[in-house]
Design an enzyme around this catalytic site. Structure first.
Site, PDB file in Angstrom:
ATOM      1  N   ASN A  15       0.943  -1.082  -0.006  1.00 39.62           N
ATOM      2  CA  ASN A  15       0.139  -0.014   0.146  1.00 39.62           C
ATOM      3  C   ASN A  15       0.979   1.308  -0.022  1.00 39.62           C
ATOM      4  O   ASN A  15       1.703   1.550   0.969  1.00 39.62           O
ATOM      5  CB  ASN A  15      -0.863   0.006   1.383  1.00 39.62           C
ATOM      6  CG  ASN A  15      -1.680   1.281   1.560  1.00 39.62           C
ATOM      7  OD1 ASN A  15      -1.718   1.796   0.547  1.00 39.62           O
ATOM      8  ND2 ASN A  15      -2.255   1.474   2.789  1.00 39.62           N
ATOM      9  N   LYS A  17       0.006   4.375  -0.134  1.00 39.06           N
ATOM     10  CA  LYS A  17      -0.346   5.537   0.295  1.00 39.06           C
ATOM     11  C   LYS A  17      -0.098   6.848  -0.451  1.00 39.06           C
ATOM     12  O   LYS A  17      -0.189   6.618  -1.832  1.00 39.06           O
ATOM     13  CB  LYS A  17       0.291   5.889   1.636  1.00 39.06           C
ATOM     14  CG  LYS A  17       0.020   4.383   2.655  1.00 39.06           C
ATOM     15  CD  LYS A  17       0.340   4.761   3.975  1.00 39.06           C
ATOM     16  CE  LYS A  17       0.114   3.245   4.648  1.00 39.06           C
ATOM     17  NZ  LYS A  17       0.329   3.529   6.196  1.00 39.06           N
ATOM     18  N   HIS A 108      -9.402   1.249   5.552  1.00 36.89           N
ATOM     19  CA  HIS A 108      -7.909   1.321   6.083  1.00 36.89           C
ATOM     20  C   HIS A 108      -8.249   2.406   7.397  1.00 36.89           C
ATOM     21  O   HIS A 108      -8.904   3.258   7.295  1.00 36.89           O
ATOM     22  CB  HIS A 108      -6.948   1.990   5.193  1.00 36.89           C
ATOM     23  CG  HIS A 108      -5.617   1.955   5.687  1.00 36.89           C
ATOM     24  ND1 HIS A 108      -5.021   2.817   6.513  1.00 36.89           N
ATOM     25  CD2 HIS A 108      -4.629   1.196   5.351  1.00 36.89           C
ATOM     26  CE1 HIS A 108      -3.821   2.627   6.739  1.00 36.89           C
ATOM     27  NE2 HIS A 108      -3.569   1.385   6.113  1.00 36.89           N
ATOM     28  N   GLU A 110      -6.342   4.751   8.109  1.00 37.33           N
ATOM     29  CA  GLU A 110      -6.172   6.223   7.716  1.00 37.33           C
ATOM     30  C   GLU A 110      -7.528   6.930   7.400  1.00 37.33           C
ATOM     31  O   GLU A 110      -7.810   8.004   7.618  1.00 37.33           O
ATOM     32  CB  GLU A 110      -4.832   6.333   6.832  1.00 37.33           C
ATOM     33  CG  GLU A 110      -3.680   6.199   7.540  1.00 37.33           C
ATOM     34  CD  GLU A 110      -2.499   5.510   6.979  1.00 37.33           C
ATOM     35  OE1 GLU A 110      -2.496   5.704   5.736  1.00 37.33           O
ATOM     36  OE2 GLU A 110      -1.555   5.101   7.511  1.00 37.33           O
ATOM     37  N   GLU A 189      -4.657  -4.657  11.235  1.00 45.89           N
ATOM     38  CA  GLU A 189      -3.651  -3.668  11.244  1.00 45.89           C
ATOM     39  C   GLU A 189      -3.759  -2.978  12.549  1.00 45.89           C
ATOM     40  O   GLU A 189      -4.564  -1.882  12.602  1.00 45.89           O
ATOM     41  CB  GLU A 189      -3.785  -2.682  10.111  1.00 45.89           C
ATOM     42  CG  GLU A 189      -3.583  -3.370   8.780  1.00 45.89           C
ATOM     43  CD  GLU A 189      -3.147  -2.371   7.795  1.00 45.89           C
ATOM     44  OE1 GLU A 189      -1.941  -2.435   7.036  1.00 45.89           O
ATOM     45  OE2 GLU A 189      -3.943  -1.391   7.614  1.00 45.89           O
ATOM     46  N   GLY A 195       3.335   2.294  10.770  1.00 48.31           N
ATOM     47  CA  GLY A 195       4.181   3.491  10.457  1.00 48.31           C
ATOM     48  C   GLY A 195       5.020   3.906  11.609  1.00 48.31           C
ATOM     49  O   GLY A 195       5.832   4.841  11.710  1.00 48.31           O
ATOM     50  N   SER A 239       4.117  -2.011  10.111  1.00 50.76           N
ATOM     51  CA  SER A 239       5.305  -1.932  10.325  1.00 50.76           C
ATOM     52  C   SER A 239       5.985  -3.483   9.711  1.00 50.76           C
ATOM     53  O   SER A 239       7.021  -3.746  10.530  1.00 50.76           O
ATOM     54  CB  SER A 239       5.972  -1.702  11.581  1.00 50.76           C
ATOM     55  OG  SER A 239       5.604  -0.121  11.862  1.00 50.76           O
TER      56      SER A 239
HETATM   57  P1  PGA Z   1       3.464   0.113   7.574  1.00 48.54           P
HETATM   58  O1  PGA Z   1       1.720   0.671   6.814  1.00 48.54           O
HETATM   59  O2  PGA Z   1       3.919  -0.955   7.024  1.00 48.54           O
HETATM   60  O3  PGA Z   1       3.974   1.583   6.987  1.00 48.54           O
HETATM   61  O4  PGA Z   1       3.104   0.442   8.935  1.00 48.54           O
HETATM   62  C1  PGA Z   1       0.765  -0.527   7.004  1.00 48.54           C
HETATM   63  C2  PGA Z   1      -0.523  -0.008   6.291  1.00 48.54           C
HETATM   64  O5  PGA Z   1      -0.931   1.075   6.846  1.00 48.54           O
HETATM   65  O6  PGA Z   1      -1.008  -0.825   5.676  1.00 48.54           O
END
Ligand code: PGA
Length: 286
Positions: A15, A17, A108, A110, A189, A195, A239
């Site tokens: 992903n 983003k 997601h 976010e 997640e 992140g 992560s």
């Molecule tokens: P990340 O993001 O691997 O940077 O933690 C995962 C995600 O938001 O799908």
């Protein structure tokens, strides 16, 4: 190398983003295909491992051209809950299919946290995606506050229940229901792991994922064929790195990864896919 094939296929999805313009997307794919090319690397097919890239809307078309006939899937990060009309800024499921997208992320964290998508919007988006022939990866996960008060399992159960509410009211449900495990995947997640460089310990992620599977079982039992929850892929995200994936993929119920930051570099992302293959393989000494 002997490949141990799990009943469920594995999926490693990147992903991106809000990263990578069209030029950067093309450069990434050229580089990535030198490192990982499922068409010429049979081990991956034998191990049932699939890869997917999820760029921004504006890069989808360029990515679709580069990925066609590679066996690498193309996903989108979001879709509109609406089909067409006066909805400025929205992109419909049909428009995504038209550019070659097979799969879309729904819910997601976010989107939930920053763009205030609530469970009913997520439910509408999921129905729109599946009803329009797209596959969906439904995301769920708890905040640190929820985890600290032992609320993780209840929170996630509720997210799953509300996202799937009345899913059988999709017009072509009987068709979708026949192949639901190909159409729907889940990504667990934990928000505090996204992140941040902090991963959820693999046994704990596996425990939560098992609970998600039993929740799916109870929600889907009246609506779909028996045992479908055992066939649905559930990914871990938060992560994921080349040095975490093997341990994660060795867990019984983790069927892959939704990768953010580490999917932005071809080498890291291809090493994550290689790690997934390692985890699904055992050396027999010849
Ligand atoms: P990340 O993001 O691997 O940077 O933690 C995962 C995600 O938001 O799908």
């Amino acid at each position: 190398m002997r490949i141990l094939v799990s009943m469920r296929k594995a999926l490693i999805a990147g992903n991106w983003k809000l990263n990578k313009n069209i030029t950067e997307t093309k450069e990434f794919i050229d580089e990535f295909l030198k490192l990982y090319n499922p068409n010429s690397q049979e081990d991956y097919q034998a191990a049932g491992i699939e890869a997917m890239l999820i760029p921004t809307f504006t890069s989808l078309s360029a990515a679709a051209k580069k990925l066609s006939e590679t066996g690498i899937e193309l996903g989108a990060q979001d879709l509109s809950e609406h089909g067409s009309g006066a909805f400025t800024g929205e992109v419909s499921a049909e428009m995504l299919s038209e550019v070659g997208v097979s799969t879309v992320l729904v819910g997601h964290s976010e989107r939930r946290e920053i763009f205030k998508e609530n469970d009913s919007v997520i439910n509408a988006k999921l129905k729109r995606a599946l009803g329009s022939g797209l596959k969906a990866i439904l995301c769920c996960g708890e905040s640190l506050e929820t985890r600290e008060v032992d609320g993780t399992d209840d929170w996630i159960s509720k997210q799953i229940e509300l996202a799937l509410e009345d899913i059988n009211e999709i017009e072509n449900w009987s068709e979708i229901e026949n192949s639901l495990s190909e159409k729907l995947s889940i990504a667990y997640e934990p928000i505090w792991a996204i992140g941040t460089g902090k991963t959820c310990e693999s046994p704990e992620a596996n425990r939560v994922i098992k609970n998600i599977r039993s929740k799916l079982e109870s929600v889907l039992a009246p609506l779909s064929k028996e045992g479908v929850a055992d066939e649905i892929k559930i990914l871990y995200g938060g992560s994921v790195r080349p040095n975490t994936i093997e341990e994660q993929m060795k867990e019984s119920d983790i069927d892959g990864a939704l990768v953010g930051g580490a999917s932005l570099k071809p080498e890291d992302f291809s090493n994550i896919i290689k790690g997934a293959l390692e985890a699904r393989s055992t050396c027999t000494g010849g």
